[in-house]
Design an enzyme around this catalytic site. Structure first.
Site, PDB file in Angstrom:
ATOM      1  N   VAL A   1       0.907  -1.150   0.000  1.00  0.00           N
ATOM      2  CA  VAL A   1       0.000   0.000   0.000  1.00  0.00           C
ATOM      3  C   VAL A   1       0.949   1.203   0.000  1.00  0.00           C
ATOM      4  CG1 VAL A   1      -1.816   1.249   1.220  1.00  0.00           C
ATOM      5  CG2 VAL A   1      -1.802  -1.270   1.246  1.00  0.00           C
ATOM      6  N   PRO A   2       1.151   1.814  -1.167  1.00  0.00           N
ATOM      7  CA  PRO A   2       2.313   2.677  -1.402  1.00  0.00           C
ATOM      8  C   PRO A   2       2.240   4.072  -0.796  1.00  0.00           C
ATOM      9  CG  PRO A   2       0.958   2.600  -3.355  1.00  0.00           C
ATOM     10  CD  PRO A   2       0.338   1.651  -2.368  1.00  0.00           C
ATOM     11  N   CYS A   3       2.348   4.161   0.521  1.00  0.00           N
ATOM     12  CA  CYS A   3       2.351   5.465   1.185  1.00  0.00           C
ATOM     13  C   CYS A   3       3.588   6.284   0.802  1.00  0.00           C
ATOM     14  CB  CYS A   3       2.227   5.311   2.695  1.00  0.00           C
ATOM     15  SG  CYS A   3       3.414   4.191   3.443  1.00  0.00           S
ATOM     16  N   HIS A   4       4.626   5.616   0.303  1.00  0.00           N
ATOM     17  CA  HIS A   4       5.818   6.356  -0.122  1.00  0.00           C
ATOM     18  C   HIS A   4       5.535   7.242  -1.339  1.00  0.00           C
ATOM     19  CE1 HIS A   4       5.895   2.565  -2.417  1.00  0.00           C
ATOM     20  NE2 HIS A   4       6.517   3.256  -3.369  1.00  0.00           N
TER      21      HIS A   4
END
Length: 149
Positions: A114-117
């Site tokens: 889950v690409p919070c970056h």
């Protein structure tokens, strides 16, 4: 619950699965535990991602959080590989505040997948990152995806 630790370019990672879904990805080595076919597949996909061979994960996920946090994480999953959005943009989509979006990003239980970056502060500034070595890890993940910082 099943869990598996492994080495990555960003240090040790530990995956946790429950009820046939990934529930947590933590930076750091966990205790030795029972793996599962799902965890082996998740590790394989993460390793392919780190080698630049995978741009979209195909794994069952079960994120645990508030309805607002889940809404933020759902929007994160819609951000394509190599792209970014800002906290403010997500806040606009949710009719919320950027600070609330940032709080939900910090509570993301399954970073990288889950690409919070891919979420940046205003004016494309890096903002925070709670995993690995903090913003250095965030920058490295974005560079891996070809994001021009």
């Amino acid at each position: 619950m099943y869990f598996q630790s492994f080495k990555s370019p960003f240090g040790d990672l530990t995956l946790f699965a429950e009820d046939e879904a990934i529930v947590v990805l933590e930076f750091g080595k966990g205790p030795d535990g029972d793996s599962s076919p799902l965890l082996k597949e998740a590790r394989s996909q993460l390793e392919a991602y780190f080698r630049g061979k995978l741009q979209e994960f195909d794994l069952p996920l079960n994120t645990r959080g508030t309805p607002f946090q889940k809404a933020v994480w759902k929007l994160m999953l819609e951000i394509p590989y190599g792209s970014t959005r800002s906290y403010g943009e997500l806040a606009g989509d949710l009719k919320s505040a950027a600070r609330a979006v940032g709080g939900a990003c910090g509570k993301n239980p399954i970073p990288i997948i889950v690409p919070c970056h891919r979420i940046l502060a205003a004016n494309h500034k890096i903002g925070g990152f709670s995993g690995g070595t903090g913003t250095d890890t965030k920058i490295s993940l974005l560079r891996l995806e070809g994001v021009d910082l």
